[in-house]
Design a protein around this motif. Structure first.
Motif, mmCIF file in Angstrom:
data_model
loop_
_atom_site.group_PDB
_atom_site.id
_atom_site.type_symbol
_atom_site.label_atom_id
_atom_site.label_comp_id
_atom_site.label_asym_id
_atom_site.label_seq_id
_atom_site.Cartn_x
_atom_site.Cartn_y
_atom_site.Cartn_z
ATOM 1 N N LEU A 10 48.532 51.063 21.267
ATOM 2 C CA LEU A 10 49.120 50.857 19.939
ATOM 3 C C LEU A 10 50.322 51.771 19.708
ATOM 4 O O LEU A 10 51.305 51.369 19.077
ATOM 5 N N PHE A 11 50.254 52.990 20.232
ATOM 6 C CA PHE A 11 51.391 53.902 20.109
ATOM 7 C C PHE A 11 52.607 53.345 20.845
ATOM 8 O O PHE A 11 53.728 53.346 20.315
ATOM 9 N N LEU A 12 52.389 52.850 22.062
ATOM 10 C CA LEU A 12 53.492 52.267 22.835
ATOM 11 C C LEU A 12 54.053 51.018 22.145
ATOM 12 O O LEU A 12 55.271 50.798 22.129
ATOM 13 N N ALA A 13 53.171 50.212 21.568
ATOM 14 C CA ALA A 13 53.617 49.033 20.826
ATOM 15 C C ALA A 13 54.427 49.440 19.594
ATOM 16 O O ALA A 13 55.419 48.791 19.256
ATOM 17 N N ALA A 14 54.002 50.521 18.937
ATOM 18 C CA ALA A 14 54.727 50.997 17.758
ATOM 19 C C ALA A 14 56.125 51.479 18.138
ATOM 20 O O ALA A 14 57.099 51.194 17.426
ATOM 21 N N VAL A 15 56.228 52.182 19.258
ATOM 22 C CA VAL A 15 57.541 52.653 19.711
ATOM 23 C C VAL A 15 58.456 51.467 20.005
ATOM 24 O O VAL A 15 59.631 51.452 19.607
ATOM 25 N N GLU A 16 57.921 50.454 20.688
ATOM 26 C CA GLU A 16 58.726 49.269 20.985
ATOM 27 C C GLU A 16 59.118 48.529 19.707
ATOM 28 O O GLU A 16 60.245 48.044 19.587
ATOM 29 N N ASP A 17 58.215 48.463 18.749
ATOM 30 C CA ASP A 17 58.508 47.788 17.487
ATOM 31 C C ASP A 17 59.599 48.532 16.715
ATOM 32 O O ASP A 17 60.454 47.911 16.090
ATOM 33 N N LYS A 19 61.990 50.366 18.077
ATOM 34 C CA LYS A 19 63.255 50.218 18.799
ATOM 35 C C LYS A 19 63.825 48.808 18.726
ATOM 36 O O LYS A 19 65.021 48.623 18.528
ATOM 37 N N LYS A 20 62.968 47.793 18.920
ATOM 38 C CA LYS A 20 63.458 46.423 19.078
ATOM 39 C C LYS A 20 63.072 45.466 17.956
ATOM 40 O O LYS A 20 63.518 44.325 17.946
ATOM 41 N N MET A 21 62.184 45.896 17.069
ATOM 42 C CA MET A 21 61.601 45.013 16.057
ATOM 43 C C MET A 21 60.873 43.844 16.717
ATOM 44 O O MET A 21 60.848 42.727 16.198
ATOM 45 N N MET A 117 54.049 47.782 13.138
ATOM 46 C CA MET A 117 53.168 48.293 14.175
ATOM 47 C C MET A 117 52.884 49.798 14.066
ATOM 48 O O MET A 117 51.766 50.223 14.353
ATOM 49 N N PRO A 118 53.845 50.645 13.644
ATOM 50 C CA PRO A 118 53.486 52.058 13.450
ATOM 51 C C PRO A 118 52.362 52.234 12.421
ATOM 52 O O PRO A 118 51.485 53.091 12.584
ATOM 53 N N ALA A 119 52.369 51.408 11.397
ATOM 54 C CA ALA A 119 51.306 51.476 10.394
ATOM 55 C C ALA A 119 49.976 51.008 10.977
ATOM 56 O O ALA A 119 48.921 51.558 10.651
#
Length: 129
Positions: A10-17, A19-21, A117-119
């Motif tokens: 989830l952390f990696l998904a949040a970072v990608e979200d 950066k790229k939305m 995703m960060p939320a």
């Protein structure tokens, strides 16, 4: 151990979200794979309940996606997460929505679109504590 792996994903998904939305397909697929490992490690878990719960989560979030309030990656990750979390997914979604509301009030001045995703990552962490 699987909780830690879920949080890392989830952390990696949040970072990608951020950066790229966008959220790649690898994140919900990884969470889903860990969920099925969890089913095999804990045979007392009712797969039927988890499937129905995940279908309900998908239905609710799909409506939000149709209205433009949430992204497709958020729907996929949250649905996959519901296979792991079971009924606790509703707590995760409540925490995530509250966290998103709080940081959107602060950041809305700077951006028109904000990643959810960060939320979700923070809400999952709160739910796992």
């Amino acid at each position: 151990m699987t909780k830690i792996l879920i949080l890392i994903i989830l952390f990696l998904a949040a970072v990608e979200d951020i950066k790229k939305m966008e959220v790649g397909h690898i994140y919900p697929a990884s969470i889903l794979a860990l969920s099925f490992v969890n089913f095999f490690l804990k045979p007392y878990i009712s797969l039927k309940f988890y499937l129905l719960n995940s279908l309900l989560v998908f239905g609710v979030l799909f409506l939000f996606w149709l209205l433009g309030g949430i992204g497709g990656g958020d729907v996929k990750v949250s649905t996959a997460l519901s296979f792991y979390a079971g009924f606790r997914i509703w707590d995760i979604l409540l925490f995530s929505s509250t966290i998103f509301l709080l940081y959107s009030l602060v950041l809305l001045k700077f951006k028109t679109k904000l990643p959810f995703m960060p939320a979700v990552a923070a809400g999952t962490l709160l739910s796992f504590l």
